[in-house]
Design a protein around this motif. Structure first.
Motif, PDB file in Angstrom:
ATOM      1  N   GLN A 129       1.078  -1.492   0.275  1.00 48.30           N
ATOM      2  CA  GLN A 129       0.219   0.013  -0.026  1.00 48.30           C
ATOM      3  C   GLN A 129       1.601   1.204  -0.435  1.00 48.30           C
ATOM      4  O   GLN A 129       2.269   0.950   0.008  1.00 48.30           O
ATOM      5  CB  GLN A 129      -0.923  -0.262   1.350  1.00 48.30           C
ATOM      6  N   HIS A 158      -3.556   4.335   2.032  1.00 53.12           N
ATOM      7  CA  HIS A 158      -3.822   4.820   2.827  1.00 53.12           C
ATOM      8  C   HIS A 158      -3.679   6.493   3.487  1.00 53.12           C
ATOM      9  O   HIS A 158      -4.019   7.104   4.126  1.00 53.12           O
ATOM     10  CB  HIS A 158      -2.484   4.366   3.882  1.00 53.12           C
ATOM     11  N   ARG A 181       5.642   9.228   5.520  1.00 51.04           N
ATOM     12  CA  ARG A 181       6.563   8.034   5.813  1.00 51.04           C
ATOM     13  C   ARG A 181       7.752   8.152   4.442  1.00 51.04           C
ATOM     14  O   ARG A 181       8.646   6.959   4.966  1.00 51.04           O
ATOM     15  CB  ARG A 181       5.411   7.478   5.297  1.00 51.04           C
TER      16      ARG A 181
HETATM   17  C1  MIC Z   1      -2.660  -0.288  10.354  1.00 50.19           C
HETATM   18  O1  MIC Z   1      -3.779  -0.643   9.742  1.00 50.19           O
HETATM   19  O2  MIC Z   1      -2.381   0.170  11.236  1.00 50.19           O
HETATM   20  C2  MIC Z   1      -2.017   0.222   8.489  1.00 50.19           C
HETATM   21  C3  MIC Z   1      -1.595   1.219   8.768  1.00 50.19           C
HETATM   22  O3  MIC Z   1      -2.637  -0.242   7.512  1.00 50.19           O
HETATM   23  C4  MIC Z   1      -0.469  -0.569   8.502  1.00 50.19           C
HETATM   24  C5  MIC Z   1       0.432   0.047   8.039  1.00 50.19           C
HETATM   25  C6  MIC Z   1       1.294   1.375   8.235  1.00 50.19           C
HETATM   26  O4  MIC Z   1       1.291   1.727   8.794  1.00 50.19           O
HETATM   27  O5  MIC Z   1       1.495   1.347   7.131  1.00 50.19           O
HETATM   28  C7  MIC Z   1      -0.395  -1.926   8.801  1.00 50.19           C
HETATM   29  O6  MIC Z   1      -2.014  -1.894   9.523  1.00 50.19           O
HETATM   30  O7  MIC Z   1       0.652  -2.843   8.400  1.00 50.19           O
END
Ligand code: MIC
Ligand code: SF4
Length: 647
Positions: free
Chosen positions: A36, A66, A494
């Motif tokens: 993602q 995201h 990020r």
């Molecule tokens: C989450 O649900 O915490 C996320 C955002 O999808 C994360 C990934 C991220 O921090 O980019 C995940 O679940 O790995």
């Protein structure tokens, strides 16, 4: 041959090295990957740093779901970089607006019996369609895209036997909340959950995916359902009937533990603030006043979920003190709801339509008011994740959520004076993949768009043999990667490690005192190694490798914890931070911030399964020796000491 579980069969079909014995290190071939956008930019910077021209998997997909709020240029800069790099490396690119990675992957790409590695902890959603789907850090996914096998601990397998059928208003979410109440959110590292039994047949693929999705909150490696008639029907309705094959455990297959769940006996459940395993029945929590209800996320945003919600809302009004948000999980779901009039029913009832994206689930808008209750169909309610300090977030099924939206108080949907809507799975989904861009043909070199907010891949250095460390922070149990690396308003950073590193452990900042980043930098500049000391189940939750990269950037070289969760432990090793475990809780309790930790001859002391002798020196000069455990393999040790996988 002995009867095999389904997980053992998939592992055996993909085994590259090692023996299928629980607890042993194995390597498996990865057929598909997904990224993602919030983890993908780093993964692709890392892939570039490895010098890989084109991915070697059967299928790799990059989603944008995201970082879609686009407050400032950073998000779209990321999207442009990802779109161009995917075109050049042979990766499909799912454009913003196409939906949440796990929902779209299930609909359009998941194939029973295949392996999927994703840079998101909810990748196990794919287990709903009979895949062995595993979440990992971005670097591990980049390595899989480069065609290398994925290393994991051969899992112990917990079988969940389902019998019976749901009573009206009880749903798949209640199954996984019930499993969470049994297994908890810690202590399940190295386990895969396999569902079987006569109750499976009554669940559609999206319902199974709700269960496998939130399996992530157990801390397991994955969760898998068989591939059966319901799977065939789902794939056929997605015009992918050719991807189907039947898959199930052999008769008499042995599980390490079996849990039986009678679906008839389940009641609506809620995960209470602020952990997904803090489970009570909705009736037990009682009619607390609710100000916000949000229906969506990769857990509960399928067509069936939304269609049920629309039918309940039709002709009624959302309670005046509730703000109701709905976020259909994919463009497919959204378009079907529009064409069939369901969206109109929701909007007429007062629902606020959100984009098909993660949105409020990752603190991108829709933060609840102070001292108020938010009820969500999501999978995580870690403190502050909604974007509101001191938030009180309850996780429930769409059935409970919509009932609550109508009454204004947390409501067991069975008490509504409404007939439970019959929502069947459609025999044909609306299939339109035009928002999935195909890569340029091999040999062509599209221009990579790299705007100024796209940083560098992380640089790591070797770990010194004699460690003179200083403890920068001590934290308690169940510290999540959301605590370590907050998302919300900072999510857009990020792709820029130095900027993002400024907010490491922001939730523990105190006004007027130096931040974690400032203290860690001071330790680094003094030529010492930063040390993080933690309790049990450190690094729960998100796969974000930034929870390792940013501390590494600030000079952290050691994490000493009572236990560390799988994905985070792998991320630490990947970025040159040595993870070690306390053997005696008294040693953990004796350490405070500012204390010194010294380790002499780390290389020689790091032996798989062995212990490492360390010295704790307190501010008053007193000291004590103590031993730490090491769960790293020979390969992990070699890698971490070099400064991680890229090094
Ligand atoms: C989450 O649900 O915490 C996320 C955002 O999808 C994360 C990934 C991220 O921090 O980019 C995940 O679940 O790995
Ligand atoms: Fe997105 Fe939330 Fe699912 Fe993570 S859990 S992938 S933030 S919807």
């Amino acid at each position: 041959m002995a009867a095999q579980t389904l997980v053992q069969k998939i592992l055996a079909n993909h085994l590259v090295s090692g023996a299928l014995v629980a607890g042993e290190e194995i390597e498996i071939r990865i057929d598909q990957t997904l990224c993602q956008d919030a983890t993908g930019t780093m993964a692709f910077l890392e892939l570039e740093a490895m010098g890989v021209d084109r991915v070697k998997t059967e299928l790799s997909v990059q989603y944008v779901d995201h970082n879609t709020s686009q407050l400032g240029p950073e998000n779209q800069n990321d999207h442009l970089y990802l779109q161009s790099i995917c075109s050049s490396k042979g990766v499909l690119f799912s454009r913003p607006g196409n939906g949440i990675c796990h929902q779209v992957h299930l609909e359009r790409f998941g194939i029973p019996g295949k392996t999927l590695l994703g840079s998101d902890s909810h990748t196990p959603t794919g287990g709903g369609i009979g895949m062995l789907a595993i979440g990992a850090g971005g670097l591990d996914v980049a390595v899989a895209m480069a065609g290398q096998p994925f290393k994991l601990t051969c899992p112990r397998i917990v079988g969940v036997k389902l019998t019976g059928k749901f009573q009206p208003w009880v749903a798949a979410k209640d199954v996984i909340l019930h499993v969470l109440s049994i297994l908890g959110s810690k202590g399940n590292v190295g386990t895969v959950v396999e569902y079987f039994g006569p109750g499976v047949a009554s669940l559609s693929v999206p319902e199974r995916a709700t269960i496998t999705n939130m399996g992530a909150e157990l801390g397991v490696t994955g969760s898998v359902f068989p591939s059966d008639e319901a799977t065939r029907a789902f794939l056929a309705a997605q015009q992918r009937g050719g991807d189907w094959q039947p898959l199930a455990a052999d008769e008499g297959a042995a599980y390490d533990r079996v849990i039986e769940i009678d679906l008839d006996k389940l009641v609506p459940l809620a995960a209470c603030p602020s952990n997904p395993a803090n489970i009570k029945t909705v009736a037990e929590v009682g009619p607390i006043v609710v100000n916000q209800v949000v229906i969506g996320s990769c857990t509960n945003s399928s067509y069936k979920d939304m269609c049920m919600v629309a039918q309940v809302l039709k002709g009624k009004q959302v309670h005046p003190s509730v703000s109701l948000g709905v976020a259909p999980g994919s463009r497919q779901v959204m378009e079907m709801l529009i064409r069939e009039g369901y969206l109109g029913d929701m909007i007429a009832a007062g629902a606020r339509l959100l984009e098909s994206a993660c949105g409020p689930c990752i603190g991108q808008g829709f933060s609840p008011a102070s001292d108020s209750v938010s009820v969500r169909t999501f999978n995580r309610n870690f403190a502050g994740r909604t974007g509101t300090k001191g938030d009180q977030c309850y996780l429930v099924s769409p059935e409970t959520a919509v009932a609550t939206a109508l009454t204004g108080v947390l409501t067991d949907p069975r008490t509504l004076d409404v007939a439970y809507p019959a929502c069947e799975m459609p025999s044909q989904f609306l299939v339109d993949d035009r928002l999935v861009l195909r890569p340029a043909p091999a040999g062509e070199a599209p221009e990579i768009i790299r705007k100024e907010t796209i940083g560098e891949p992380p640089h790591c250095t070797a770990v010194p043999d004699d460690i003179a460390g200083e403890v920068v922070i001590t934290v308690g149990d169940k510290i999540t990667t959301d605590h370590i690396m907050p998302a919300g308003v900072h999510l857009k950073l990020r792709s820029n490690i130095p900027q993002y590193a400024k907010v490491v452990f922001e939730c523990f900042s105190e006004a007027g005192k130096p931040t974690f980043a400032e203290r860690a930098m001071a330790v680094k500049q003094a030529g010492k190694a930063g040390v993080i000391v933690a309790g049990e189940s450190y690094g729960q939750g998100s796969s974000r490798e930034h929870a390792a990269i940013c501390p590494m950037h600030l000079g952290v070289r050691l994490v000493l914890a009572r236990s560390i969760e799988r994905i985070h432990a792998a991320n630490l090793i990947n970025f040159g931070i040595v993870p070690l475990q306390f053997l005696d809780v008294a040693d953990y309790e004796a350490i405070g911030a500012g204390d010194s930790i010294q380790i002499k001859g780390l290389r020689a002391q790091l032996v798989p399964g062995g212990t490492v002798q360390a010295t704790l020196v307190k501010a008053d000069g007193s000291s004590r020796e103590f031993a730490l455990g090491n769960t790293m393999t020979d390969r992990d040790i070699a890698m971490v000491l070099k400064g991680g996988r890229l090094a």
